[in-house]
Motif scaffolding. Structure first.
Motif: not given
Length: 60
Positions: A51, A54-55
């Protein structure tokens, strides 16, 4: 590992296959030993997965 460097090619499409942590560590340790101008060793490494990756990519 050395054969992978000598036989590398430009990849345009990547697989969504996770990279083993030990492989990442080995690549970074090899990069640290690369000579630099006046032995300044100006590099920094950041490893992001999941995550957080992706951020970070969303920012760019």
């Amino acid at each position: 590992m050395i054969s992978a460097i000598y036989n590398r090619r430009s990849i345009r499409k990547f697989l969504n296959t996770p990279i083993l942590k030990q492989d990442i560590v080995e690549i970074i340790q090899s990069g640290i030993k690369v000579p630099s101008s006046k032995n300044r060793q100006p590099w920094k490494f950041v490893v992001m997965q999941g995550r957080e990756k992706e951020e970070m990519l969303d920012v760019f």
